[in-house]
Design an enzyme around this catalytic site. Structure first.
Site, PDB file in Angstrom:
ATOM      1  CG  ASP A  56      34.461  39.130  42.586  1.00  0.00           C
ATOM      2  OD1 ASP A  56      33.365  38.994  41.995  1.00  0.00           O
ATOM      3  OD2 ASP A  56      35.387  39.806  42.135  1.00  0.00           O
ATOM      4  CG  HIS A  84      40.177  45.630  42.505  1.00  0.00           C
ATOM      5  ND1 HIS A  84      39.986  46.678  41.624  1.00  0.00           N
ATOM      6  CD2 HIS A  84      39.687  44.533  41.891  1.00  0.00           C
ATOM      7  CE1 HIS A  84      39.392  46.234  40.526  1.00  0.00           C
ATOM      8  NE2 HIS A  84      39.210  44.926  40.665  1.00  0.00           N
TER       9      HIS A  84
END
Length: 118
Positions: free
Chosen positions: A35, A105
């Site tokens: 991320d 996701h």
């Protein structure tokens, strides 16, 4: 259309290789990458290569791909060495839940005490 790449989707562009990502694991059906705004020492996103807007749409439209995402989330946790200390798998669904990219996701979070993370 669900299941097909969307030209304006950030994650579809990552799947296509048009946008770089720090990939930690790839399979035939998934990609896992770090991320860009990590909320824990381990914060990896696992996405299906097929486009569905959120986890519910993915589960309804392609249950096998949904299972692959969950399986890969577990593999990522193992490779990131957070299984023993604990980790979370989080699916944000909808803007009110914090979803900002509308391509299903899973967030794999670990590496610190997550009891206060809501």
């Amino acid at each position: 259309m669900a299941g097909e790449a969307q030209p304006d989707c950030l994650f579809c562009k990552i799947v296509a290789g048009d946008i770089p990502a720090t990939v930690v694991r790839e399979t035939e059906t998934t990609i896992a990458f770090r991320d860009i705004n990590p909320q824990a020492p381990t914060h990896v996103l696992v996405i299906p290569r097929v486009h569905y807007a959120d986890a519910a749409e993915l589960a309804a439209g392609d249950p096998a791909a949904a299972a692959d995402v969950l399986r890969e989330a577990g593999e990522v946790a193992a490779r990131e060495n957070v299984v023993g200390t604990g980790y979370r798998i989080v699916f944000n669904t909808g803007p009110g839940a914090g979803q900002t990219v509308f391509h299903a996701h899973a967030h794999v979070l670990g590496g610190r005490d997550l009891q206060r993370l809501v």
